[in-house]
Scaffold this active site. Structure first.
Site, short mmCIF file in Angstrom:
data_model
loop_
_atom_site.label_atom_id
_atom_site.label_comp_id
_atom_site.label_asym_id
_atom_site.label_seq_id
_atom_site.Cartn_x
_atom_site.Cartn_y
_atom_site.Cartn_z
N ASP A 189 43.60 31.63 35.27
CA ASP A 189 43.97 32.85 36.00
C ASP A 189 42.75 33.36 36.77
O ASP A 189 41.65 33.47 36.22
CB ASP A 189 44.48 33.90 35.00
CG ASP A 189 45.51 34.83 35.62
OD1 ASP A 189 45.18 35.51 36.60
OD2 ASP A 189 46.64 34.86 35.09
N SER A 242 49.47 37.71 39.75
CA SER A 242 50.01 36.88 38.66
C SER A 242 51.52 36.76 38.69
O SER A 242 52.06 35.72 38.35
CB SER A 242 49.62 37.49 37.31
OG SER A 242 48.25 37.38 37.10
N ASP A 291 43.34 46.74 42.25
CA ASP A 291 43.93 45.94 43.32
C ASP A 291 43.36 46.38 44.67
O ASP A 291 43.71 45.80 45.71
CB ASP A 291 45.46 46.09 43.33
CG ASP A 291 46.08 45.62 42.03
OD1 ASP A 291 45.53 44.67 41.43
OD2 ASP A 291 47.08 46.20 41.58
N ARG A 333 56.60 45.98 40.29
CA ARG A 333 56.30 44.87 39.37
C ARG A 333 56.53 45.30 37.93
O ARG A 333 56.19 46.42 37.55
CB ARG A 333 54.85 44.42 39.59
CG ARG A 333 54.40 43.35 38.60
CD ARG A 333 53.15 42.65 39.04
NE ARG A 333 52.30 42.34 37.92
CZ ARG A 333 51.17 41.66 38.00
NH1 ARG A 333 50.74 41.22 39.17
NH2 ARG A 333 50.45 41.42 36.92
N GLY A 334 57.05 44.37 37.13
CA GLY A 334 57.56 44.73 35.82
C GLY A 334 56.59 44.79 34.67
O GLY A 334 56.73 45.63 33.77
N LYS A 376 48.04 37.74 29.08
CA LYS A 376 48.68 36.84 30.04
C LYS A 376 49.89 36.13 29.43
O LYS A 376 50.43 35.21 30.05
CB LYS A 376 47.67 35.79 30.54
CG LYS A 376 46.47 36.38 31.25
CD LYS A 376 46.79 36.94 32.62
CE LYS A 376 45.59 37.59 33.27
NZ LYS A 376 45.92 38.20 34.57
N ASP A 404 40.30 36.05 35.60
CA ASP A 404 40.98 37.20 36.17
C ASP A 404 40.63 38.50 35.46
O ASP A 404 40.22 39.47 36.10
CB ASP A 404 42.49 37.00 36.11
CG ASP A 404 43.20 38.17 36.76
OD1 ASP A 404 43.02 38.34 37.98
OD2 ASP A 404 43.87 38.94 36.05
N HIS A 431 38.32 41.38 37.15
CA HIS A 431 38.76 42.75 37.47
C HIS A 431 37.76 43.80 37.02
O HIS A 431 37.84 44.95 37.44
CB HIS A 431 40.10 43.05 36.79
CG HIS A 431 41.30 42.50 37.50
ND1 HIS A 431 41.60 42.83 38.80
CD2 HIS A 431 42.29 41.68 37.07
CE1 HIS A 431 42.74 42.22 39.14
NE2 HIS A 431 43.17 41.51 38.12
N ASP A 444 46.58 30.81 39.56
CA ASP A 444 47.67 31.57 40.18
C ASP A 444 47.21 32.34 41.41
O ASP A 444 48.03 32.74 42.23
CB ASP A 444 48.32 32.51 39.16
CG ASP A 444 47.34 33.44 38.48
OD1 ASP A 444 46.11 33.17 38.51
OD2 ASP A 444 47.78 34.45 37.91
N HIS A 445 45.91 32.57 41.54
CA HIS A 445 45.31 33.30 42.68
C HIS A 445 43.83 33.38 42.37
O HIS A 445 43.41 33.11 41.25
CB HIS A 445 45.89 34.72 42.82
CG HIS A 445 45.79 35.50 41.55
ND1 HIS A 445 44.62 36.06 41.10
CD2 HIS A 445 46.72 35.75 40.58
CE1 HIS A 445 44.83 36.62 39.93
NE2 HIS A 445 46.09 36.43 39.58
N HIS A 465 41.89 40.81 43.41
CA HIS A 465 42.13 39.37 43.68
C HIS A 465 41.61 39.02 45.08
O HIS A 465 41.32 39.90 45.88
CB HIS A 465 43.63 39.07 43.61
CG HIS A 465 44.22 39.30 42.27
ND1 HIS A 465 45.58 39.29 42.04
CD2 HIS A 465 43.66 39.56 41.07
CE1 HIS A 465 45.81 39.52 40.76
NE2 HIS A 465 44.67 39.70 40.15
O1 LIG Z 1 47.88 44.16 36.64
C1 LIG Z 1 46.73 43.80 36.88
O2 LIG Z 1 45.89 43.62 35.99
C2 LIG Z 1 46.32 43.63 38.32
O3 LIG Z 1 46.95 44.60 39.12
C3 LIG Z 1 46.74 42.31 38.85
O4 LIG Z 1 46.33 41.26 38.01
P1 LIG Z 1 47.31 40.05 37.66
O5 LIG Z 1 48.25 39.92 38.82
O6 LIG Z 1 46.37 38.86 37.59
O7 LIG Z 1 47.96 40.35 36.39
MN LIG Z 2 46.70 36.30 37.60
MN LIG Z 3 44.55 39.96 38.04
#
Ligand SMILES: O=C(O)[C@H](O)COP(=O)(O)O
Ligand SMILES: [Mn+2]
Ligand SMILES: [Mn+2]
Length: 547
Positions: free
Chosen positions: A21, A72, A164, A278-279, A354, A420, A424, A461-462, A492
């Site tokens: 990640d 993600s 973000d 997003r959920g 994750k 990831d 962050h 994933d990014h 990201h």
């Molecule tokens: O929710 C988060 O931690 C970030 O906004 C995005 O990170 P993720 O897409 O890698 O979960």
């Molecule tokens: Mn991710």
């Molecule tokens: Mn992230």
């Protein structure tokens, strides 16, 4: 059942997909924690095994434009479904542009609900234009529409981002928004920010990692309890002074009050919209609003009877929330479903942070397993991850090795959260260590794949850890703060991600095709081909080359 490939019987052992990640491949290495990391295993993979770069952002993962970074949700959806769907960000923007959102029953019930009660409509959500969980333009459109439809009062509960979007950008959103609301007040409409706090402090926990955050969010938004300020911009300034060095995502909660009374506690008869699309980080607070007396995650003290809606439905299996403003992408024919229908036993593993990515997002935002799937969650630490950059990479590896040795699974997948989650935090040194932890994990996992006669596809994933500083747009060198320090970048990146084929079983027969425009949605078909199956018709093309 997937059809058998006529020309290739599949590899003898299992196929393993490893998602690192937040591991992107930047054009230059300035500010890359990945380039700075000691990573002999990854270096050897890039030197000796077939690899290509995949698009992992923008339209390649269903985002509205190629200016949008990946994330993600959209990344794991694309990997797991083998297809690109227009995602929440695009669907909501489209529904607002066409006006379809206002015609929907859910919006009409929200407006009617607010009017039937005290006339108060609350919006809770992430307050930025990151477009990962939410977009402030969606909020603006809803506030204006509520006013036009005669709602008397709007209260906004603003979760500060800095994750973000740039790490101390909160006032760039709060101040113009306060001005926007003040203009609306002039027309006799009562719209105010009522509460808020850093998104990693309150409300937006995910995957049951830390319900305390949600409890604190409930106290802040619903009960109106907490440190009081006269406005959101004052709160941000004062909290920054009280907590020097704290970036937006970690700022404490605040409540806006007049004469000691919160301006926007949530009461019986109000309407509430959680406006994140997003959920993962929306599910827990949604449960707190929707569940009855059996709810046992924390003591809600008072549960107002409200009309509640989410921006989207966050979980199609759990039907959560019941009311939602925009239909989520109808993700069908995922890799898990079709491998399951083809009799393939599957194993999925990650740590809590994750875990839902590699199960629920992977399976098209469904929380139920398909037949033959086994999911294993390694509990994440509940600490700032720059303090533990190794996270649970070792434990995930242990679980994967045990699953491989069991001989039970033909397809395995895992997600290493490190690049990831530590990326962050904006801590460069910790991020290099996070990549070193993943490298060490791979050095243990890959031999176990060899021993099982399997192959691995190693991907991401990014990006995230690949750019740890904001770059000056002109010089492409790290941008500097007035005191000469570099501006940390917590978000990201737009960089592509690797796809490495780790194969010691085919004797060099297998390779990867470099296909113009290839992206994460090409992985599912590649997995199917490695197992000797044709891809599903709905999936984007395989990148496997069989010589
Ligand atoms: O929710 C988060 O931690 C970030 O906004 C995005 O990170 P993720 O897409 O890698 O979960
Ligand atoms: Mn991710
Ligand atoms: Mn992230």
């Amino acid at each position: 059942m997937l059809q058998k490939l006529p020309s290739f019987p599949g590899i003898p052992g299992p196929v393993v997909v490893i998602v690192m990640d937040g591991y992107g491949v930047p054009k230059n290495d300035v500010g890359s924690a990945i380039a700075a990391a000691k990573k002999p295993t990854l270096d050897a993979l890039f030197a000796r095994y077939p690899h290509v770069l995949l698009r992992a952002h923008g339209t390649a993962v269903g985002m509205p434009s190629d200016e949008d970074m990946g994330n993600s949700e959209v990344g794991h959806n694309a990997i797991g479904a083998g297809q690109v769907y227009s995602q929440g960000a695009a669907l909501v923007a489209g529904a607002i542009a066409s006006g379809a959102i206002w015609q929907g029953e859910a919006w009409q019930q929200i407006v009617a609900g607010a009017k039937a009660g005290r006339g108060v409509l609350h919006f809770i959500g992430l307050f930025s234009d990151g477009n990962v969980h939410s977009h402030i333009d969606h909020l603006k459109a809803m506030v204006l529409r509520a006013r036009d439809e005669g709602v008397k009062a709007v209260r906004i509960h603003a979760l500060l981002d800095g994750r973000d979007v740039p790490e101390t950008s909160a006032l760039e959103y709060v101040e113009p928004f306060e001005a926007f609301l003040t203009e609306l007040q002039a027309g006799g409409f009562d719209a105010q920010i009522a509460s808020g706090g850093g998104r990693m402090t309150i409300t937006m926990d995910r995957y049951d990692a830390n319900w305390k955050m949600v409890e604190q969010g409930w106290h802040t938004h619903v009960l109106g309890r907490g440190e009081q300020f006269a406005s959101a911009s004052q709160a941000v300034r004062a909290l920054r002074e009280q907590h020097p060095g704290t970036i937006d995502q970690d700022l404490p909660a605040f409540v806006i009050a007049r004469d000691g009374q919160p301006v926007g506690a949530i009461e019986d008869g109000d309407a509430v919209v959680f406006y994140n699309f997003r959920g993962d980080r929306a599910i827990e607070i949604t449960r707190a609003f929707e569940e009855g007396p059996a709810f046992d995650k924390f003591d809600r003290v008072r549960v107002p009877k409200v009309t509640y809606a989410g921006m989207l439905q966050y979980d199609g299996d759990l039907k959560l929330p019941k009311r939602f403003l925009v239909d989520p992408p109808a993700i069908r024919d995922t890799m898990s479903e079709w491998l399951s229908k083809s009799g393939v036993a599957q194993f999925a593993c990650s740590e809590t942070q994750k875990f839902g990515h590699v199960t629920y997002f992977w399976n098209g935002n469904r929380s139920n397993k398909f037949d033959g799937e086994t999911w294993q969650e390694v509990p994440s630490d509940v600490v700032p991850f720059e303090q533990r950059p190794w996270m649970k990479a070792a434990e995930i590896t242990d679980a994967m090795i045990a699953a491989l040795r069991s001989g039970q699974y033909k397809f395995l997948r895992c997600n290493y959260a490190n690049g990831d989650m530590v990326g962050h935090s904006g801590h460069f040194r910790a991020a290099t260590m996070s990549i070193e932890a993943v490298d060490l994990a791979l050095s243990r996992l890959l031999p176990a794949i060899d021993a099982a006669g399997g192959v691995a596809l190693i991907t991401a994933d990014h990006g995230n850890a690949d750019e740890m500083f904001e770059l000056d747009k002109k010089t492409k060198q790290p941008a500097q703060n007035p005191d000469g320090s570099f501006k940390a970048k917590t978000a990201h990146t737009l960089n592509p991600v690797p796809l490495i084929l780790y194969d010691n079983v085919s004797g060099g027969r297998l390779g990867l095709k470099a296909v113009e425009g290839a992206g994460l949605s090409n992985i599912a078909a590649t997995v199917a081909n490695l197992m000797g199956f044709e891809k599903h018709d709905a999936w984007d093309g395989s990148l496997l080359e069989v010589r």
